[in-house]
Design a protein around this motif. Structure first.
Motif, PDB file in Angstrom:
ATOM      1  N   HIS A 162     -17.575  -5.297   0.196  1.00  0.00           N
ATOM      2  CA  HIS A 162     -18.115  -6.597   0.564  1.00  0.00           C
ATOM      3  C   HIS A 162     -17.293  -7.273   1.652  1.00  0.00           C
ATOM      4  CE1 HIS A 162     -20.911  -6.327  -2.726  1.00  0.00           C
ATOM      5  NE2 HIS A 162     -19.908  -6.004  -3.522  1.00  0.00           N
ATOM      6  N   THR A 163     -16.149  -6.713   2.002  1.00  0.00           N
ATOM      7  CA  THR A 163     -15.295  -7.295   3.027  1.00  0.00           C
ATOM      8  C   THR A 163     -14.949  -6.236   4.059  1.00  0.00           C
ATOM      9  OG1 THR A 163     -13.335  -6.832   1.691  1.00  0.00           O
ATOM     10  CG2 THR A 163     -14.302  -9.022   1.474  1.00  0.00           C
ATOM     11  N   ALA A 164     -14.773  -6.661   5.291  1.00  0.00           N
ATOM     12  CA  ALA A 164     -14.473  -5.745   6.392  1.00  0.00           C
ATOM     13  C   ALA A 164     -13.083  -5.143   6.231  1.00  0.00           C
ATOM     14  CB  ALA A 164     -14.569  -6.481   7.718  1.00  0.00           C
ATOM     15  N   ARG A 165     -12.967  -3.864   6.527  1.00  0.00           N
ATOM     16  CA  ARG A 165     -11.684  -3.170   6.503  1.00  0.00           C
ATOM     17  C   ARG A 165     -11.124  -3.114   7.915  1.00  0.00           C
ATOM     18  NH1 ARG A 165      -9.496  -0.727   1.574  1.00  0.00           N
ATOM     19  NH2 ARG A 165     -11.069  -1.314   0.076  1.00  0.00           N
ATOM     20  N   HIS A 166      -9.799  -3.285   8.019  1.00  0.00           N
ATOM     21  CA  HIS A 166      -9.110  -3.248   9.309  1.00  0.00           C
ATOM     22  C   HIS A 166      -8.111  -2.104   9.290  1.00  0.00           C
ATOM     23  CE1 HIS A 166     -10.750  -7.235  10.120  1.00  0.00           C
ATOM     24  NE2 HIS A 166     -10.429  -7.529   8.877  1.00  0.00           N
ATOM     25  N   LYS A 167      -8.229  -1.186  10.246  1.00  0.00           N
ATOM     26  CA  LYS A 167      -7.277  -0.083  10.358  1.00  0.00           C
ATOM     27  C   LYS A 167      -5.918  -0.646  10.730  1.00  0.00           C
ATOM     28  CE  LYS A 167     -10.170   3.352   9.838  1.00  0.00           C
ATOM     29  NZ  LYS A 167     -10.207   4.064   8.598  1.00  0.00           N
ATOM     30  N   MET A 168      -4.880  -0.062  10.153  1.00  0.00           N
ATOM     31  CA  MET A 168      -3.526  -0.518  10.447  1.00  0.00           C
ATOM     32  C   MET A 168      -2.544   0.544   9.981  1.00  0.00           C
ATOM     33  SD  MET A 168      -2.774  -3.292   7.416  1.00  0.00           S
ATOM     34  CE  MET A 168      -1.049  -3.400   7.838  1.00  0.00           C
ATOM     35  N   PHE A 169      -1.286   0.346  10.278  1.00  0.00           N
ATOM     36  CA  PHE A 169      -0.215   1.174   9.736  1.00  0.00           C
ATOM     37  C   PHE A 169       0.973   0.250   9.561  1.00  0.00           C
ATOM     38  CE2 PHE A 169       3.388   4.074   9.842  1.00  0.00           C
ATOM     39  CZ  PHE A 169       2.982   5.012   8.914  1.00  0.00           C
TER      40      PHE A 169
ATOM     41  N   LEU B  62      -2.853   1.803   5.250  1.00  0.00           N
ATOM     42  CA  LEU B  62      -3.570   2.486   6.324  1.00  0.00           C
ATOM     43  C   LEU B  62      -4.799   1.706   6.747  1.00  0.00           C
ATOM     44  CD1 LEU B  62      -3.312   6.126   4.938  1.00  0.00           C
ATOM     45  CD2 LEU B  62      -1.774   4.940   6.528  1.00  0.00           C
ATOM     46  N   ASP B  63      -5.350   0.937   5.821  1.00  0.00           N
ATOM     47  CA  ASP B  63      -6.361  -0.058   6.167  1.00  0.00           C
ATOM     48  C   ASP B  63      -6.285  -1.179   5.147  1.00  0.00           C
ATOM     49  OD1 ASP B  63      -8.217   0.362   4.015  1.00  0.00           O
ATOM     50  OD2 ASP B  63      -9.414   1.729   5.193  1.00  0.00           O
ATOM     51  N   LEU B  64      -6.855  -2.325   5.510  1.00  0.00           N
ATOM     52  CA  LEU B  64      -6.691  -3.525   4.705  1.00  0.00           C
ATOM     53  C   LEU B  64      -7.910  -4.406   4.815  1.00  0.00           C
ATOM     54  CD1 LEU B  64      -4.660  -5.402   3.108  1.00  0.00           C
ATOM     55  CD2 LEU B  64      -4.069  -6.354   5.346  1.00  0.00           C
ATOM     56  N   SER B  65      -8.281  -5.015   3.706  1.00  0.00           N
ATOM     57  CA  SER B  65      -9.288  -6.073   3.695  1.00  0.00           C
ATOM     58  C   SER B  65      -8.778  -7.146   2.747  1.00  0.00           C
ATOM     59  CB  SER B  65     -10.642  -5.535   3.215  1.00  0.00           C
ATOM     60  OG  SER B  65     -10.627  -5.328   1.821  1.00  0.00           O
ATOM     61  N   SER B  66      -9.495  -8.231   2.628  1.00  0.00           N
ATOM     62  CA  SER B  66      -9.057  -9.279   1.719  1.00  0.00           C
ATOM     63  C   SER B  66      -9.141  -8.824   0.262  1.00  0.00           C
ATOM     64  CB  SER B  66      -9.873 -10.553   1.931  1.00  0.00           C
ATOM     65  OG  SER B  66     -11.239 -10.304   1.664  1.00  0.00           O
ATOM     66  N   SER B  67      -9.978  -7.827  -0.034  1.00  0.00           N
ATOM     67  CA  SER B  67     -10.164  -7.405  -1.424  1.00  0.00           C
ATOM     68  C   SER B  67      -9.386  -6.152  -1.814  1.00  0.00           C
ATOM     69  CB  SER B  67     -11.642  -7.186  -1.716  1.00  0.00           C
ATOM     70  OG  SER B  67     -12.148  -6.149  -0.904  1.00  0.00           O
ATOM     71  N   GLY B  68      -8.835  -5.419  -0.839  1.00  0.00           N
ATOM     72  CA  GLY B  68      -8.127  -4.199  -1.184  1.00  0.00           C
ATOM     73  C   GLY B  68      -7.513  -3.502   0.005  1.00  0.00           C
ATOM     74  N   ALA B  69      -6.917  -2.346  -0.274  1.00  0.00           N
ATOM     75  CA  ALA B  69      -6.234  -1.601   0.784  1.00  0.00           C
ATOM     76  C   ALA B  69      -6.260  -0.107   0.480  1.00  0.00           C
ATOM     77  CB  ALA B  69      -4.787  -2.065   0.910  1.00  0.00           C
ATOM     78  N   LEU B  70      -6.195   0.671   1.549  1.00  0.00           N
ATOM     79  CA  LEU B  70      -5.935   2.099   1.476  1.00  0.00           C
ATOM     80  C   LEU B  70      -4.446   2.246   1.741  1.00  0.00           C
ATOM     81  CD1 LEU B  70      -6.611   5.131   1.441  1.00  0.00           C
ATOM     82  CD2 LEU B  70      -7.182   4.920   3.868  1.00  0.00           C
TER      83      LEU B  70
ATOM     84  N   SER C 242      -6.052  -8.135  -7.287  1.00  0.00           N
ATOM     85  CA  SER C 242      -6.459  -9.001  -8.400  1.00  0.00           C
ATOM     86  C   SER C 242      -7.104 -10.281  -7.889  1.00  0.00           C
ATOM     87  CB  SER C 242      -5.253  -9.353  -9.271  1.00  0.00           C
ATOM     88  OG  SER C 242      -4.675  -8.184  -9.798  1.00  0.00           O
ATOM     89  N   GLN C 243      -6.557 -10.815  -6.820  1.00  0.00           N
ATOM     90  CA  GLN C 243      -7.090 -12.005  -6.154  1.00  0.00           C
ATOM     91  C   GLN C 243      -7.240 -11.674  -4.671  1.00  0.00           C
ATOM     92  OE1 GLN C 243      -7.864 -15.044  -7.625  1.00  0.00           O
ATOM     93  NE2 GLN C 243      -7.506 -13.932  -9.525  1.00  0.00           N
ATOM     94  N   PRO C 244      -8.345 -12.053  -4.046  1.00  0.00           N
ATOM     95  CA  PRO C 244      -8.513 -11.747  -2.619  1.00  0.00           C
ATOM     96  C   PRO C 244      -7.413 -12.379  -1.771  1.00  0.00           C
ATOM     97  CG  PRO C 244     -10.574 -12.534  -3.571  1.00  0.00           C
ATOM     98  CD  PRO C 244      -9.510 -12.738  -4.608  1.00  0.00           C
ATOM     99  N   LEU C 245      -6.995 -11.666  -0.737  1.00  0.00           N
ATOM    100  CA  LEU C 245      -6.050 -12.220   0.224  1.00  0.00           C
ATOM    101  C   LEU C 245      -6.777 -13.199   1.123  1.00  0.00           C
ATOM    102  CD1 LEU C 245      -4.200  -8.989   1.434  1.00  0.00           C
ATOM    103  CD2 LEU C 245      -3.546 -10.526  -0.429  1.00  0.00           C
TER     104      LEU C 245
ATOM    105  N   VAL D 297      -4.339 -11.586   5.719  1.00  0.00           N
ATOM    106  CA  VAL D 297      -4.833 -10.321   6.282  1.00  0.00           C
ATOM    107  C   VAL D 297      -4.421 -10.216   7.748  1.00  0.00           C
ATOM    108  CG1 VAL D 297      -6.901  -9.002   6.902  1.00  0.00           C
ATOM    109  CG2 VAL D 297      -6.754 -10.098   4.650  1.00  0.00           C
ATOM    110  N   GLU D 298      -4.635 -11.265   8.517  1.00  0.00           N
ATOM    111  CA  GLU D 298      -4.279 -11.242   9.944  1.00  0.00           C
ATOM    112  C   GLU D 298      -2.784 -11.058  10.133  1.00  0.00           C
ATOM    113  OE1 GLU D 298      -6.197 -11.054  12.622  1.00  0.00           O
ATOM    114  OE2 GLU D 298      -7.891 -10.961  11.247  1.00  0.00           O
TER     115      GLU D 298
END
Length: 103
Positions: A17-24, A41-49, A88-91, A96-97
């Motif tokens: 439900h939230t956009a993922r942003h590639k990162m390292f 490796l990627d991040l959104s307000s609701s989770g991360a890889l 547990s709680q959205p960022l 995120v930025e």
């Protein structure tokens, strides 16, 4: 409902439900009393890889810290050295930025 005719990656994106942003970006991971270094490796307000040498198992509760910020979540899946975290709680968008920019 998920469209079964689409690729697995497209189905996964539809579930998000939230956009993922590639990162390292480096993070500190804590599972119980064990602390380890890892990377998002990627991040959104609701989770991360995430990636680390000895990843936690699916279902584990995890604490993540980076750039003076902390979050908690649950490991939803783990394959090899990669795993997915649902926070547990959205960022906040600001958090995120900040993590993406490394500032």
């Amino acid at each position: 409902m998920i469209d079964q005719s689409r690729s697995p990656a497209a189905n996964a994106e539809q579930r998000r439900h939230t956009a993922r942003h590639k990162m390292f970006g480096p993070v500190t991971l804590r599972v119980g009393s064990a602390e380890m270094r890892g990377h998002f490796l990627d991040l959104s307000s609701s989770g991360a890889l995430a990636h680390c040498e000895t990843p936690p198992v699916a279902g584990a509760y995890i604490f993540v810290s980076a750039l003076g910020m902390e979050a908690s979540g649950r490991v939803m899946w783990a394959r090899g050295k990669r795993f997915g975290i649902q926070f547990s709680q959205p960022l906040s968008e600001e958090a995120v930025e900040r993590l993406i920019s490394g500032a």
